[in-house]
Design a protein around this motif. Structure first.
Motif, PDB file in Angstrom:
ATOM      1  N   ALA A  63       2.126  -2.800 -84.290  1.00 35.19           N
ATOM      2  CA  ALA A  63       3.508  -3.267 -84.154  1.00 35.19           C
ATOM      3  C   ALA A  63       3.678  -4.652 -84.755  1.00 35.19           C
ATOM      4  O   ALA A  63       2.773  -5.484 -84.707  1.00 35.19           O
ATOM      5  CB  ALA A  63       3.909  -3.297 -82.673  1.00 35.19           C
ATOM      6  N   VAL A  64       4.851  -4.892 -85.327  1.00 32.96           N
ATOM      7  CA  VAL A  64       5.226  -6.230 -85.777  1.00 32.96           C
ATOM      8  C   VAL A  64       6.705  -6.421 -85.474  1.00 32.96           C
ATOM      9  O   VAL A  64       7.525  -5.547 -85.758  1.00 32.96           O
ATOM     10  CB  VAL A  64       4.941  -6.436 -87.288  1.00 32.96           C
ATOM     11  N   LEU A  96       2.284   1.403 -89.258  1.00 31.02           N
ATOM     12  CA  LEU A  96       2.924   0.116 -89.033  1.00 31.02           C
ATOM     13  C   LEU A  96       4.326   0.346 -88.491  1.00 31.02           C
ATOM     14  O   LEU A  96       5.127   1.048 -89.097  1.00 31.02           O
ATOM     15  CB  LEU A  96       2.994  -0.692 -90.331  1.00 31.02           C
ATOM     16  N   MET A  97       4.616  -0.245 -87.340  1.00 33.32           N
ATOM     17  CA  MET A  97       5.891  -0.070 -86.656  1.00 33.32           C
ATOM     18  C   MET A  97       6.646  -1.394 -86.666  1.00 33.32           C
ATOM     19  O   MET A  97       6.190  -2.382 -86.086  1.00 33.32           O
ATOM     20  CB  MET A  97       5.630   0.397 -85.213  1.00 33.32           C
ATOM     21  N   LEU A  98       7.798  -1.448 -87.372  1.00 29.65           N
ATOM     22  CA  LEU A  98       8.602  -2.663 -87.476  1.00 29.65           C
ATOM     23  C   LEU A  98       9.700  -2.643 -86.419  1.00 29.65           C
ATOM     24  O   LEU A  98      10.450  -1.670 -86.306  1.00 29.65           O
ATOM     25  CB  LEU A  98       9.240  -2.773 -88.865  1.00 29.65           C
ATOM     26  N   LEU A  99       9.801  -3.734 -85.674  1.00 26.69           N
ATOM     27  CA  LEU A  99      10.775  -3.827 -84.591  1.00 26.69           C
ATOM     28  C   LEU A  99      11.669  -5.051 -84.796  1.00 26.69           C
ATOM     29  O   LEU A  99      11.184  -6.191 -84.755  1.00 26.69           O
ATOM     30  CB  LEU A  99      10.064  -3.945 -83.245  1.00 26.69           C
ATOM     31  N   VAL A 125       1.638 -10.708 -85.721  1.00 29.83           N
ATOM     32  CA  VAL A 125       2.641 -11.701 -85.334  1.00 29.83           C
ATOM     33  C   VAL A 125       3.055 -12.483 -86.579  1.00 29.83           C
ATOM     34  O   VAL A 125       2.198 -13.004 -87.297  1.00 29.83           O
ATOM     35  CB  VAL A 125       2.086 -12.676 -84.273  1.00 29.83           C
ATOM     36  N   VAL A 126       4.358 -12.546 -86.850  1.00 29.04           N
ATOM     37  CA  VAL A 126       4.850 -13.310 -87.993  1.00 29.04           C
ATOM     38  C   VAL A 126       5.750 -14.447 -87.509  1.00 29.04           C
ATOM     39  O   VAL A 126       6.184 -14.472 -86.360  1.00 29.04           O
ATOM     40  CB  VAL A 126       5.620 -12.429 -88.993  1.00 29.04           C
ATOM     41  N   ARG A 127       6.003 -15.384 -88.424  1.00 33.23           N
ATOM     42  CA  ARG A 127       6.798 -16.580 -88.138  1.00 33.23           C
ATOM     43  C   ARG A 127       6.330 -17.233 -86.832  1.00 33.23           C
ATOM     44  O   ARG A 127       7.044 -17.309 -85.828  1.00 33.23           O
ATOM     45  CB  ARG A 127       8.286 -16.263 -88.135  1.00 33.23           C
TER      46      ARG A 127
END
Length: 335
Positions: A63-64, A96-99, A125-127
């Motif tokens: 997840a991201v 890959l699961m974008l939320l 984890v981004v940003r």
């Protein structure tokens, strides 16, 4: 509590890593696989054949969460990177699961739902933020994760990042070399790690140059934020001759503010962003920028997460990549 969970806890590993080790996945480090198998034998652990068969057929999910604005899915800088990341993960049977996340308020609730409901086996984890509650939560839960960006405790987790501090220091020095002395910074909120580091690079360059009081404005890392910041900076009694912007999106907003005032970027005032978005080459005039000097950041991020799923120590998975300048038409000299 299941026997698998007990085994994972006794080893200090995630359930996903232990199950992949027992199922013979090639991404698990040999030393980790041997340790898991030895512990399983010592505990007389016997996997449930039906559950094991189901687990082998199940595509595990990564997840991201992406920050969003109304009508927009995620900051543009992440989309191409995550596409490459998703392709690499798919090669290992991982989805890959974008939320999309509209704000910070509900973000931790989303993380809890994902993990409590076992909808995700690992997380990107981004940003990142300097004090990032997501990183603390995932560490406490023992969930494999990697971050795009650093935190105040980066030595404790796996990450990949660009050296934005060095990039902004170099950009400000280049501006000074062409005659600029009033180099303003359009900053993003300073709880965001990338914003903090880029501002620090700008400040270091000003100190090197013996510049006067820093001129800056902090706004959201969007076109609207950059427009707002540029409007304020240009209204000052001694306006800047150059704008060093935390992101390309902010720089594009600044270009709009300049145009409204009849100013030409690159002639009347220099403008530089960061990210080298595809759109930056097609602004009017084309926007000078900078970017991480690596074409495969998405795949590197995926490889790092695969290594974590295989039990690799997070402290061995920490990469800071150089940033290169991308000069275009807005990189003009001072009058």
């Amino acid at each position: 509590m299941s026997n698998l969970k007990l085994l994972a806890q006794s080893l200090g590993l995630s359930i996903t890593t232990v199950s992949r080790a027992l199922d013979g996945y090639s991404d698990v480090a040999p030393a980790t696989r041997e340790r898991v198998q030895a512990a399983a034998q010592a505990m007389n652990y016997r996997p449930n054949p039906a559950a094991r068969s189901l687990r082998r057929r199940k595509a595990e999910a990564v997840a991201v969460t992406l920050p969003t604005e109304p009508g927009r899915f995620g900051p543009p800088i992440f989309l191409n990177m995550l596409a490459a990341c998703g392709q690499r993960l798919a090669e290992e049977g991982l989805d890959l699961m974008l939320l999309p996340i509209a704000g910070r308020a509900g973000e931790m609730d989303t993380y809890r739902r994902l993990l409590d409901g076992r909808r995700a086996d690992a997380v990107i984890v981004v940003r990142t933020r300097l004090e990032d509650e997501r990183v603390a939560f995932l560490t406490e839960r023992g969930i494999p994760f990697v971050t795009h960006g650093r935190t105040a405790r980066s030595e404790e987790h796996a990450f990949i990042d660009g050296d934005g501090e060095a990039g902004f220091r170099e950009a400000a020095r280049q501006l000074a070399a062409t005659g600029h002395r009033r180099i303003a910074h359009i900053a993003a909120p300073q709880d965001l790690t990338f914003a903090h580091l880029r501002r620090r690079g700008w400040l270091a360059a000003l100190e090197d140059l013996g510049a006067s009081e820093p001129l800056e404005y902090t706004a959201q890392p969007t076109e609207a934020g950059g427009y707002e910041a540029a409007q304020w900076l240009l209204q000052q009694s001694d306006p800047p001759t150059a704008l060093l912007c935390a992101t390309d999106s902010m720089a594009i907003g600044a270009l709009s503010a300049l145009k409204e005032r009849g100013l030409a970027a690159g002639r009347d005032i220099a403008v530089i962003g960061h990210d080298n978005l595809p759109s930056a080459a097609f602004t009017d005039p084309p926007l000078s920028s900078m970017e991480i000097a690596a074409p495969d950041v998405g795949r590197q991020l995926a490889d790092m997460l695969i290594a974590r799923l295989g039990g690799r120590d997070a402290r061995e998975l920490q990469t800071i990549l150089p940033v290169r300048q991308v000069p275009r038409s807005t990189h003009g000299p001072a009058d």
